[in-house]
Structures are given as C-alpha cells and as structure tokens.
Design an enzyme around this catalytic site. Structure first.
Site, PDB file in Angstrom:
ATOM      1  N   GLU A  10       0.739  -1.298   0.250  1.00  0.00           N
ATOM      2  CA  GLU A  10      -0.208   0.012   0.071  1.00  0.00           C
ATOM      3  C   GLU A  10       0.666   1.341  -0.004  1.00  0.00           C
ATOM      4  O   GLU A  10       0.555   2.219  -0.605  1.00  0.00           O
ATOM      5  CB  GLU A  10      -0.783  -0.088   1.248  1.00  0.00           C
ATOM      6  CG  GLU A  10      -1.890  -1.283   1.290  1.00  0.00           C
ATOM      7  CD  GLU A  10      -1.109  -2.169   2.189  1.00  0.00           C
ATOM      8  OE1 GLU A  10      -0.146  -2.823   2.039  1.00  0.00           O
ATOM      9  OE2 GLU A  10      -2.142  -2.819   3.069  1.00  0.00           O
ATOM     10  N   CYS A  19      -0.143   1.231   7.494  1.00  0.00           N
ATOM     11  CA  CYS A  19      -0.860   1.409   6.039  1.00  0.00           C
ATOM     12  C   CYS A  19      -2.211   2.239   6.123  1.00  0.00           C
ATOM     13  O   CYS A  19      -2.620   2.884   5.247  1.00  0.00           O
ATOM     14  CB  CYS A  19      -1.059   0.131   5.219  1.00  0.00           C
ATOM     15  SG  CYS A  19       0.694  -0.372   4.769  1.00  0.00           S
TER      16      CYS A  19
END
Length: 154
Positions: free
Chosen positions: A49, A80
């Site tokens: 991510e 993330c």
C-alpha cells in the site's frame, strides 16, 4: 482486485509476503501498483500500500488521492491504514480480512476513529477467498521449506 492478486503472486514468488495493491484514478486508469518489498528493500515501510501510494502521488503530482480507488489483497495494517487516511483515498477495497493486524475493520478501525479527519469509504472482503487462499498457500509452503531445511540439518 484481480490485478492486485497477480501482483501479490509475483511478490510471493520472490520470497515476500504476497500482498499486492493497485490504484485506479477517477477515469478508471491504473496509475500505480505496489507489492510487498520489505525483504528486498530491507525497509520496514515497504508494504504494498505504501509503495502504491507513493507511486500514485508521483503520477498525479499530488498527495491528495481523494479521486482514487486503492485495491489491496489484505486488510491494511495500522501503518498503511494511517497512510491511506493521510492520502485521502476516495475508496479502499480490500480482499482478505487480517485477524492479527487488520486496522480498517478487524482488529482496530483507524478510518472511523477520532484520530481520522478524513472519511474513508471501505469495501472489505472482495475476492476474499482468493486473497486468503493465496496467503495461506504461501505461508504453508514457507513452513514446509523451513521444516525441510531443519530435516536436512538433522
């Protein structure tokens, strides 16, 4: 999500935990991808991510990604999830729920917490079986490889 699964497969083949991410812009164009690279880059922040967010920011020349959709094969971890909120992603779509470190819905809920000023729309469990099976197969293979190494040493 199928593209994220394919990217995750590539990461798994080179020894990374198989997590893949893709970011689509408001016109439906693929603008960024990311795969876990922690082992290769020796970087604890090199999650799929994070790498996809960095790439999307560069592609758009803007860190505001509110018109974008992020697809990722595993529910984001706290790091993330925080980065996704900071990037103001318009929609997060994830595959498998993460019962150990999921920070979007499963263990904690960073997007809906008091510390989140950005409303993040979320769709979880998309192609969940495929994403979960991919991770489980990778970890099973890794455990078997470790057992095989131990047996050779005996």
């Amino acid at each position: 999500m199928s593209q994220a699964i394919a990217i995750a497969q590539l990461a798994g083949e080179v020894g990374e935990v198989p997590v893949g991410a893709v970011i689509i812009d408001r016109n439906g164009n693929l603008i960024a991808t990311g795969e876990n690279r922690r082992e290769r880059d020796k970087d604890p922040t090199a999650h799929a991510e994070i790498l996809a967010l960095r790439s999307a920011g560069q592609a758009l020349q803007n860190w505001h990604l509110n018109q974008c959709i992020l697809y990722v094969t595993l529910e984001p971890c706290p790091m993330c999830a925080g980065a996704i909120v900071q990037a103001r992603i318009g929609l997060l779509v994830y595959g498998a729920h993460d019962p150990k470190t999921g920070a979007v819905r499963t263990v904690v809920n960073i997007p809906d917490s008091a510390c989140s000023y950005h409303h993040l729309s979320v769709l979880g469990g998309i192609l969940e079986s495929s994403c979960r099976e991919q991770l489980q197969a990778w970890f099973a293979k890794r455990r078997q490889q470790r057992r095989d190494k131990t047996d050779l040493r005996s």
